[in-house]
Design an enzyme around this catalytic site. Structure first.
Site, PDB file in Angstrom:
ATOM      1  N   GLY A  17       0.533  -3.524   0.757  1.00 38.77           N
ATOM      2  CA  GLY A  17       0.407  -4.028  -0.601  1.00 38.77           C
ATOM      3  C   GLY A  17      -0.936  -4.704  -0.788  1.00 38.77           C
ATOM      4  O   GLY A  17      -1.631  -5.044   0.176  1.00 38.77           O
ATOM      5  N   CYS A  18      -1.312  -4.891  -2.048  1.00 37.45           N
ATOM      6  CA  CYS A  18      -2.623  -5.464  -2.337  1.00 37.45           C
ATOM      7  C   CYS A  18      -2.699  -6.926  -1.929  1.00 37.45           C
ATOM      8  O   CYS A  18      -3.647  -7.349  -1.244  1.00 37.45           O
ATOM      9  CB  CYS A  18      -2.971  -5.279  -3.809  1.00 37.45           C
ATOM     10  SG  CYS A  18      -1.646  -5.650  -4.965  1.00 37.45           S
TER      11      CYS A  18
END
Lengths: 349, 349, 349, 349
Positions: B152-153
């Site tokens: 995920g970012c």
């Protein structure tokens, strides 16, 4: 029934807090701006510099002279730091109230003040007449003061977020983290490459790595509120928007409390306050909910699986964080309804 | 000299990570996109949906069929969670590498995964073939994996910020605060009132009060990195900009270290990494410094008067936080230079 | 002295013009909103949908029933087109004034209306009671009307720009070009991918290539103003900002006139108008000069070396272009001061 | 096969066109920047001023000396006007090609030039060696020139929009209206209050009322293209975004032509051009479709009921409107593929 009209002077009205004072006071029915001063723009009409005021103010900027300002009931300083200090003796001696939107009177410990602001403080004798103008915390002092130190924008949002927790001695005040975010109007109207639209748009950053002057201000007030030493880590950030400030404050609870208890405690703490709104549990404030208004909206949140409590609060940095709070303080000083001139509804969308 | 060309399939290419994969792969000289699938847009040319690709791709979206995808060397899933899981057995059985940009393989503890994602996990047997695709932490595992869980970012920006501190056992891992901020492209391309320009522009807010799915992902990886239980408080925020992510991470040092020592330690930790840039002491990263590029830039900061260490890191959420890191993982999987196709210079201003 | 209080109903208050009506009416001292209706949100408090109204309105959305609306003095329709038309007979029969912020009554030629709006018009009999609510052009008609067709935002900005030129028969009305630009709030609050922040931010485009519905509205009114056939080319554009509208209007002078003559003519034309401000020669209006206010600011410009005259005008599309003008029309209908509730100073910065 | 490498000097590299040249040239495989000069920043590393270049360029700004620049194959001037003119004799005498991104060589009529730029022109003798670097119009001249006058951004977007109409003698060239809109990066990196984020965000305005210098440039080139006198009304506007330019151009057709004919004519005109994309009938270009790329995308539109033709065109003002077009011209001058270094895909979203 005859109404009081407060005669107002504004020193240094060319910046954003100056124009914001004018915008707010235009709808205040017991206030009259009689003088607005600017050395550099003397003679220029305020509406020529700020065309949103065309048709509303015919006033021109004038040279800041003691005579003109001594004829006012209150003088707002929307200036860089150091200016209010240089005129405070003459004005208070003449019975004129002073509301400084800069930092000259914000820190009680003048040695600390001098260290952060790089100036000798010349008004030590006036400090007993000063109140820190955060009415929700220091209203009684404000009522009796001659000089108001109008709080910084970050301190306003962060101290209000912490007040319920500190009042009830719920958190370990030696380890508080405040992650603040501000729109670019907070940087003022000076020509500054870093604040160009082509530089700050579509970007986000932390700044103030060398230390932000709102840190000692908050330390000073938190110690006063908590009546003990405190530890605060503060990192400010710049948001690509004009107005608005959000602070996310993290602290460790000393005894376990659930979301519901905290919610109730926050609501009770601010039940009588016009300008603080505790949002319902499960919601979170957005800066657009206060754009152009004097409200501070906040939410308290209790993440599961830890002893942390998180408070997020939003204000409009130019209103509750500056000019609006200054008018709120003026209203208190002169016994006017605290919300006079401050009924603007936030502009949404 | 003959060069390998990796044949690529993209499942679910209509979202922002899909178009970003296409943008990046257009300048990758050893990659060829042979299929891009979308049920809803089957038959539509990608350049009709994303006109920035006009003249670059003649490809149309097609139905996602196993036959087409099994003919690829690697398949990227730019889909909602659950999709990669449903096709992973067939693809890996056919020797096709899988890179999932969604969350299906990000959490080793599948009970935790099911709790947060509300689905039964159907690929427990494949988990030994999975690597978490954060190359700067798990490069050796990536090299040998058949399935990449592309991070995920938020985890990308926060885990990279913490790695030097955890590797050297410098902080109390039981009390970490991560204050994350993301541009709105992170919310995807779905029609959503809260993400309208008229709603999110000129506003800043915390969100995810009920818990963000990147929290268990980070907990899982931090425990693996620290080899002990950890405590993480994570609050995500939405920034009024399209691309970019900044995380400010706060932790308590177990033994005192100065700014210089920390600076050196961070620089050494990432000396050999192409895509992590430790900024000089005293500077702070801005998201615009990485816009459109695969870089993560960070700074470490030691506030005086406490035992806190603060790390701020920035990435482009769609590049290092999604499609760029996916291509970086592909390059590692196929023995290509790790920076192939990833030489975009950030667009500044 | 006793004051009238106008009882107000708002139909369809969930959109941006609805919340803007509420914001404006909150500071109107002779108006009371007694009902605000929404089928989809019935029972929801308006302040829950629009948190800027927390503490200001306790009102909840209700089902739109004739009984409730007939008890009002005036009903605003902040609805899609077709709704006002469906209730106008019942309301006007009960002596209730109707102010339609949509398009049902904007075009006198009902065949043209039907062609552009794709509906049969069901209120032909009511058309004699209708006035087009652009007070600066049609104030006398407004005073005597029962139904106000509140103008579109583009027509407001463009017709006001052209009025002085048409009144004095100065231009060739067969060849007018109007290049309009609008902020995204004009597109409303519907979930629409093209209006996502990630789509419209940092981009500018023309739209409405197939023809914008404000074109026949302007043609209809321009013909009425000029008393002859007119030719108008109109291209609308979308600006990456929330509020604001600028129109640049180009026409050919029939006889030569200098900048000074035009300036005087424009100033005289609008000398008695509260809400139109002709800027000084050499200056140009910016949309931020009217943000949140009911002002239209304009400038007239005479480029050397041609017979062209250019007028640029700005409004806030949600205020003078919608809700503010609707309240201005209400004030006229009920004999109140035309600026009641409309003293908001534009928010700048 | 051995490849040419063009040795490049950049004079005045501290502005946005300078950094954009560096960004583009970083991915050009037959170009090497050997010197970048700046008086004020001499000794500073370019990556310290523009951190997006960290890790890509180790180069520092140097004093602009003739010796260094004469050792280059080509020198780009990313300077204010007047600078290229002052060095052009020495450089061309040494066989160095000059590409001026400022205005020194853009207008053939030097009396007109002097009037608009307020300087004596000192290179009249060099004008025969100059080509106006709009390759889609003047490619053959570019090939043989020693000095390239790189076009202004507005002229690029507007001349390309008009070329098909003028080539086929379809419009009345005595009455053209061009309504241009530019992002704020066009104003450069100078500290300028009007370009502060707090001033230009969320606002739209026309500017340049006293006449924009791109007007005489366009008049000069349009007369050359049309081989007759022309009449052009041009009003530039400022858009609250960083990059991007849109022009809407209005003209009267001399003989009637339908949408389909015009569409075909435009498509054929640009069929062989890499950097001009005629969008399908019914679609309209958006500036985000070219952000960071060298493309010009346009659409032609024929409003019903008049003899008007409307062309809307978009470019990235810093790429096709400045640095990208400059590199395109360099490629032509040195016989390289015209798209070398110019394969950036627009960054969308």
């Amino acid at each position: 029934m005859e109404q009081t009209t407060v005669k107002i002077g504004i020193v240094g009205g060319t910046g954003y807090t100056g124009v914001e004072l004018l915008r707010i006071l235009a709808n205040h029915n017991q206030a009259q701006v009689v003088a607005i001063t600017s050395r550099s723009e003397s003679g220029v009409k305020v509406a020529d510099m700020y065309p949103n005021l065309r048709g509303i103010y015919d006033l021109a900027f004038s040279e800041p002279t003691v005579e003109v300002l001594q004829a006012c009931d209150v003088v707002f300083f929307a200036t860089p730091h150091g200016v209010a200090m240089s005129m405070a003796h003459e004005l208070t001696a003449a019975g004129v109230k002073v509301i400084d939107l800069a930092a000259d009177f914000r820190i009680n410990d003048l040695a600390v003040w001098s260290k952060w602001y790089g100036l000798e403080h010349t008004c030590e004798d006036l400090m007993p007449q000063v109140a820190y103008g955060l009415p929700e915390v220091f209203r009684e002092q404000v009522k009796q003061a001659n000089i108001i130190a109008n709080p910084g924008c970050y301190p306003t949002s962060i101290l209000l977020a912490l007040k319920p927790l500190i009042d009830h001695d719920l958190i370990d005040v030696s380890d508080i983290v405040a992650d603040g975010k501000s729109g670019v109007s907070g940087a003022g109207r000076g020509a500054n490459v870093a604040m160009l639209g082509a530089e700050m748009s579509e970007s986000f950053k932390a700044y103030g790595v060398a230390g932000h002057r709102h840190l000692p201000e908050m330390q000073d007030k938190l110690m006063q509120m908590a009546e003990q030493n405190i530890g605060l880590t503060f990192v400010p950030h710049l948001v690509p928007m004009i107005r608005g400030m959000e602070s996310s404050v993290y602290a460790n609870l000393k005894t376990d409390m659930g979301q519901d208890q905290l919610q109730t405690l926050f609501e009770e703490c601010y039940a009588d306050e016009t300008f603080v709104d505790v949002m319902p549990a499960g919601s979170l404030p957005e800066t657009r909910m206060v754009k152009g208004s004097n409200m501070c909206r906040m939410a308290v949140y209790r993440p599961p699986g830890s002893n942390k409590v998180v408070v997020t609060s939003v204000i409009d940095n130019l209103v509750k964080g500056a000019a609006g709070q200054a008018v709120q303080n003026m209203n208190i000083l002169f016994g006017l309804p605290e919300n006079s001139g401050l009924n603007q509804v936030a502009l949404l969308p």
